[in-house]
Design a protein around this motif. Structure first.
Motif, short mmCIF file in Angstrom:
data_model
loop_
_atom_site.label_atom_id
_atom_site.label_comp_id
_atom_site.label_asym_id
_atom_site.label_seq_id
_atom_site.Cartn_x
_atom_site.Cartn_y
_atom_site.Cartn_z
N MET A 3 -27.20 -13.95 12.08
CA MET A 3 -26.24 -13.78 11.00
C MET A 3 -24.87 -14.35 11.36
N ALA A 4 -24.57 -14.45 12.67
CA ALA A 4 -23.24 -14.91 13.05
C ALA A 4 -22.97 -16.32 12.57
N ASP A 5 -24.00 -17.15 12.50
CA ASP A 5 -23.84 -18.54 12.07
C ASP A 5 -24.36 -18.73 10.66
N LEU A 6 -24.25 -17.73 9.83
CA LEU A 6 -24.77 -17.79 8.46
C LEU A 6 -24.10 -18.91 7.69
N PRO A 7 -24.83 -19.94 7.25
CA PRO A 7 -24.22 -21.04 6.48
C PRO A 7 -23.71 -20.52 5.15
N THR A 8 -22.69 -21.19 4.62
CA THR A 8 -22.05 -20.72 3.40
C THR A 8 -22.92 -20.89 2.18
N HIS A 9 -24.00 -21.68 2.26
CA HIS A 9 -24.83 -21.91 1.08
C HIS A 9 -26.22 -21.30 1.21
N THR A 10 -26.38 -20.35 2.09
CA THR A 10 -27.67 -19.67 2.19
C THR A 10 -27.85 -18.73 1.02
N ILE A 11 -29.09 -18.30 0.85
CA ILE A 11 -29.41 -17.37 -0.24
C ILE A 11 -28.64 -16.07 -0.06
N VAL A 12 -28.52 -15.60 1.18
CA VAL A 12 -27.80 -14.34 1.42
C VAL A 12 -26.35 -14.46 0.98
N PHE A 13 -25.70 -15.57 1.35
CA PHE A 13 -24.31 -15.77 0.95
C PHE A 13 -24.19 -15.80 -0.57
N GLU A 14 -25.10 -16.49 -1.23
CA GLU A 14 -25.06 -16.59 -2.68
C GLU A 14 -25.22 -15.21 -3.33
N ILE A 15 -26.09 -14.39 -2.77
CA ILE A 15 -26.28 -13.04 -3.32
C ILE A 15 -25.02 -12.20 -3.12
N LEU A 16 -24.44 -12.26 -1.91
CA LEU A 16 -23.28 -11.44 -1.61
C LEU A 16 -22.08 -11.81 -2.47
N THR A 17 -21.92 -13.08 -2.78
CA THR A 17 -20.77 -13.48 -3.60
C THR A 17 -20.92 -13.05 -5.06
N ARG A 18 -22.11 -12.56 -5.42
CA ARG A 18 -22.33 -12.09 -6.78
C ARG A 18 -22.34 -10.56 -6.89
N LEU A 19 -22.12 -9.88 -5.78
CA LEU A 19 -22.08 -8.42 -5.81
C LEU A 19 -20.80 -7.95 -6.51
N PRO A 20 -20.83 -6.79 -7.17
CA PRO A 20 -19.58 -6.19 -7.65
C PRO A 20 -18.63 -5.94 -6.49
N ALA A 21 -17.34 -5.94 -6.79
CA ALA A 21 -16.32 -5.83 -5.74
C ALA A 21 -16.51 -4.59 -4.88
N LYS A 22 -16.80 -3.45 -5.50
CA LYS A 22 -16.96 -2.22 -4.72
C LYS A 22 -18.18 -2.28 -3.81
N ASP A 23 -19.23 -2.98 -4.23
CA ASP A 23 -20.43 -3.13 -3.38
C ASP A 23 -20.13 -4.04 -2.19
N VAL A 24 -19.25 -5.03 -2.38
CA VAL A 24 -18.86 -5.87 -1.26
C VAL A 24 -18.17 -5.02 -0.20
N GLY A 25 -17.30 -4.11 -0.65
CA GLY A 25 -16.63 -3.23 0.30
C GLY A 25 -17.61 -2.39 1.09
#
Length: 352
Positions: free
Chosen positions: A1-23
């Motif tokens: 996870m430390a080298d997680l590329p910015t365009h991976t599926i995980v990154f794409e999912i996290l950028t779509r989470l509601p703000a409180k879920d990101v926290g």
């Protein structure tokens, strides 16, 4: 996870989470905390949060502060949740002056201090300094919140005081204020002119500047936020034989103005700025006579293609737009008897 590329599926999912879920997700592991705290993640998450379904209404009265979702199918607010101010205040004496990408610039009326506050994350930053920067005087000063090409959130403070007329910029990046020149007509800095809050659109911060009597001068002052140069453009060609009120709004990065004119009866037109010229988009139905005190408190917001024209005592009109539905509209004003603002929930921080 430390080298997680910015365009991976995980990154794409996290950028779509509601703000409180990101926290909440920051507590999963150190790697996620580091990733979700980067400016690149915050910027992408913010760009995906600015949609109508993520709009919230913040309402402040004498006893409570609450946040409510907007229910677009019945043009009303959803159930409220109480917000506790994370800073000291006296009887909810908090005025909302400007807002952008989930950040609110507010004033504590008992101390005149300016703060940046994210009501979603509860983080805040005091902008006042020992050398008298960051203090706001109602009806004299004007505030605009914007972000420059380097993704630095800034506050423009126009100070109009006895013996002190100046323009200052606060930078979130360097956490300090500095003076910038005001290169346009100096008389606009006099108390005879009423300045609106700033509206940020397409790299420019816009203010309506209206003379405080019938038939006076009405202009729009623009600040290019990257060159920090001011210029003046004309007001829409509205009648000048009555009171004039212009409310600016950024709709999908195009500047619009809801211009209200009249005295005992009002005309309200929607205009859009193309270059340095205004094009009329629509006129609302005739508005019956209402008291001048209510006229001065009219505000508006857009959701799902409908434009609501309201006073602080309730809704006046729902105007159906004959165009593609607008996504977001951010007013800061009094409405329904409260002080309030429409904002989007983001993780943008008031400090670095």
């Amino acid at each position: 996870m430390a080298d997680l590329p910015t365009h991976t599926i995980v990154f794409e999912i996290l950028t779509r989470l509601p703000a409180k879920d990101v926290g909440r997700s920051k507590s999963v592991c150190k790697q996620w905390y580091a990733l979700l705290s980067t400016q690149d993640f915050v910027k992408i998450h913010c760009s995906r949060s600015v949609v109508s379904s993520n709009q919230r209404v913040l309402l402040i009265d004498d006893l409570t502060c609450s946040v409510r979702p907007i229910i677009s199918n019945n043009n009303d607010y959803g159930p409220s949740s109480t917000v506790t101010f994370p800073f000291h205040h006296q009887n909810n004496d908090v005025s909302i002056l400007s807002h952008l990408n989930g950040l609110l610039c507010v004033c504590l009326n008992h101390t005149y201090e300016l703060l940046l506050w994210n009501p979603t994350t509860t983080a805040f930053k005091r902008l006042s300094t020992p050398d008298s920067h960051g203090f706001y005087i109602n009806n004299l000063d004007a505030i605009g919140l914007y972000v420059d090409a380097d993704d630095d959130y800034k506050v423009l403070h126009i100070k109009r005081r006895s013996g002190v007329l100046g323009v200052y910029v606060y930078s979130r990046e360097v956490d300090s204020w500095r003076n910038i020149p005001f290169i346009t007509r100096q008389e606009y800095l006099s108390p005879h002119f009423n300045w609106s809050a700033g509206t940020f659109c397409g790299g420019t911060l816009y203010f309506t500047v209206c003379e405080c009597w019938i038939g006076g001068t009405n202009v729009v002052i623009c600040l290019d936020v990257n060159s920090e140069q001011f210029k003046e453009i004309s007001f829409p060609p509205v009648p000048s034989n009555g009171m004039v009120q212009g409310v600016l709004v950024n709709v999908k990065n195009v500047l619009h103005m809801f211009a209200s004119t009249g005295m005992f009866e009002m005309t309200i037109d929607l205009w859009t700025l193309q270059g340095d010229y205004w094009i009329k988009v629509l006129s609302c139905p005739p508005i019956p006579p209402i008291s001048l005190s209510l006229w001065c408190d009219i505000t508006h917001y857009v959701t799902n293609g409908n434009w609501f024209v309201m006073t602080k005592l309730g809704k006046l009109f729902t105007i159906e737009m004959d165009m593609k539905p607008f996504e977001c509209f951010y007013p800061v004003s009094w409405f329904r008897g409260f002080k309030g603002a429409v904002f989007v929930q983001t993780i943008v921080s008031p400090s670095i």
